[in-house]
Scaffold this motif. Structure first.
Motif, short mmCIF file in Angstrom:
data_model
loop_
_atom_site.label_atom_id
_atom_site.label_comp_id
_atom_site.label_asym_id
_atom_site.label_seq_id
_atom_site.Cartn_x
_atom_site.Cartn_y
_atom_site.Cartn_z
N UNK A 1 0.70 -1.33 -0.18
CA UNK A 1 0.14 -0.11 -0.03
C UNK A 1 0.81 1.24 -0.12
N UNK A 2 1.93 1.15 -0.13
CA UNK A 2 3.08 2.11 0.07
C UNK A 2 3.93 2.28 -1.33
N UNK A 3 4.75 3.44 -1.37
CA UNK A 3 5.48 3.59 -2.65
C UNK A 3 7.16 2.74 -2.39
N UNK A 4 7.05 2.43 -1.14
CA UNK A 4 8.53 1.67 -0.98
C UNK A 4 8.42 0.39 -1.58
N UNK A 5 9.43 0.23 -2.23
CA UNK A 5 9.67 -1.09 -3.07
C UNK A 5 10.31 -2.16 -2.16
N UNK A 6 9.65 -3.27 -1.93
CA UNK A 6 10.34 -4.39 -1.15
C UNK A 6 11.68 -5.01 -2.11
N UNK A 7 12.58 -5.04 -1.22
CA UNK A 7 13.87 -5.39 -1.98
C UNK A 7 14.86 -6.29 -1.07
N UNK A 8 15.43 -7.19 -1.48
CA UNK A 8 16.26 -8.05 -0.65
C UNK A 8 17.30 -7.36 0.10
N UNK A 9 17.37 -7.82 1.40
CA UNK A 9 18.26 -7.07 2.32
C UNK A 9 19.27 -8.11 3.09
N UNK A 10 18.94 -9.47 2.71
CA UNK A 10 19.53 -10.63 3.43
C UNK A 10 19.41 -11.78 2.54
N UNK A 11 20.52 -12.54 2.60
CA UNK A 11 20.49 -13.72 1.67
C UNK A 11 19.33 -14.68 1.30
N UNK A 12 18.78 -14.88 2.60
CA UNK A 12 17.59 -15.80 2.39
C UNK A 12 16.55 -15.42 1.72
N UNK A 13 16.29 -14.11 1.41
CA UNK A 13 15.37 -13.48 0.63
C UNK A 13 15.92 -12.94 -0.80
N UNK A 14 17.03 -13.55 -1.22
CA UNK A 14 17.59 -13.21 -2.33
C UNK A 14 16.70 -13.22 -3.43
N UNK A 15 15.56 -14.09 -3.72
CA UNK A 15 14.76 -14.29 -4.88
C UNK A 15 14.32 -12.88 -5.05
N UNK A 16 14.14 -12.05 -4.16
CA UNK A 16 13.50 -10.65 -4.19
C UNK A 16 14.28 -9.72 -5.35
N UNK A 17 15.56 -10.10 -5.46
CA UNK A 17 16.24 -9.51 -6.54
C UNK A 17 15.95 -9.74 -7.67
N UNK A 18 14.92 -10.26 -8.16
CA UNK A 18 14.37 -10.30 -9.59
C UNK A 18 13.17 -9.44 -9.57
N UNK A 19 12.72 -8.92 -8.28
CA UNK A 19 11.82 -8.10 -8.30
C UNK A 19 10.34 -8.67 -7.69
N UNK A 20 9.59 -7.88 -7.06
CA UNK A 20 8.43 -8.23 -6.42
C UNK A 20 7.23 -7.35 -6.99
N UNK A 21 6.50 -7.89 -7.81
CA UNK A 21 5.41 -6.96 -8.58
C UNK A 21 4.26 -6.54 -7.28
N UNK A 22 3.57 -5.42 -7.73
CA UNK A 22 2.56 -5.15 -6.96
C UNK A 22 1.45 -4.92 -7.87
N UNK A 23 0.23 -5.59 -7.15
CA UNK A 23 -0.96 -5.53 -7.97
C UNK A 23 -1.86 -5.15 -7.19
N UNK A 24 -2.81 -4.03 -7.96
CA UNK A 24 -3.79 -3.37 -7.29
C UNK A 24 -5.10 -3.61 -7.89
#
Length: 264
Positions: free
Chosen positions: A135-158
């Motif tokens: 609900x915000x304009x802050x992009x979810x991005x990986x900041x540690x290795x276990x969530x590295x798959x987020x490096x490919x991006x997390x789409x936001x759907x409204x």
């Protein structure tokens, strides 16, 4: 041995065989019991880890009929057992409902499987850590290795962009198709004011991603609160870390599965 003794021995053996559980007999034709167990375990794991509560669901593509998928009847994730798993067709309709209630948002799964032949498992959660990023304009991005798959991006759907004012639920195929389109080739899509969906090549992969998407979101919120610049994983770091995670994922899966199965 007398005929009476022989008949008695045969009868006793028959009773033993009928009483013994048979893992070779699957409750859904063409589906290994192990896959049903994984779907149930994945649901219970996410409940145990606090990613889902009374709502949310885990599914898997049917292994011998890839147009169909497998998901529990409408029941809280922590209560799902292998016997609750049902078969659904490509439109999200139950193949053999037998009076069982089904999830309203099964169309999430139906349309993602239709759009993404590579996907073998789908998880939908109302992750408390993720919702603020939906609900915000802050992009979810990986900041540690276990969530590295987020490096490919997390789409936001409204949902509101295509469907106006709704009850926020993915309650038909048209809405599910819109969500699947937003997911694209990513592993994660955030749903505005609702939660998220993760996908993977197996149930354990989708569950792993659902959990660590939530963890990363919580950590990122904490890091933002520190008020200084955040160093996220670079694209190359994320790619390398994700490759390792796919190899060592079984360690986490075995631990989580053992814990929820011990609690039956």
């Amino acid at each position: 041995m007398s005929k009476v003794s022989c008949f008695a021995a045969i009868a006793f053996a028959t009773v033993l065989l009928s009483a013994a559980p048979s893992r070779a007999q699957d409750s859904i034709p063409g589906v290994p019991r192990e896959l049903l167990d994984d779907i149930a375990a994945g649901s219970r794991i996410l409940a145990d880890l606090g990613v889902v509560d009374a709502f949310g669901h885990v599914s898997a593509r049917h292994p011998t009929n890839p147009g169909h998928f497998l998901m529990a009847r409408s029941v809280a994730p922590a209560q799902v057992t292998a016997d609750d798993i049902m078969e659904f067709d490509e439109n999200g309709e139950a193949v053999d409902a037998r009076g069982r209630t089904v999830f309203l948002e099964r169309f999430i799964h139906a349309e993602i499987y239709r759009a993404r032949p590579d996907v073998k498992a789908v998880v939908h959660t109302h992750s408390p850590g993720v919702v603020p990023f939906s609900v915000s304009r802050t992009t979810l991005r990986p900041l540690y290795h276990n969530a590295a798959f987020l490096g490919a991006g997390a789409a936001v759907w409204d949902i509101g962009k295509d469907f106006g004012t709704t009850n926020m639920l993915v309650s038909n195929n048209a809405i599910g198709k819109s969500l699947a389109s937003a997911l694209g080739d990513k592993s994660v899509v955030l749903m505005r004011g609702h939660g998220d969906v993760t996908v993977g090549s197996a149930v354990k992969v989708a569950v792993f991603r659902a959990y660590y998407t939530d963890v990363n979101a919580k950590l990122q919120t904490q890091a933002i609160g520190l008020g200084s610049e955040i160093t996220f994983l670079s694209a190359e770091e994320a790619t390398k870390a994700d490759a390792v995670n796919m190899v060592i994922m079984d360690r986490a899966w075995a631990l989580w599965k053992q814990k929820v199965q011990a609690g039956k």
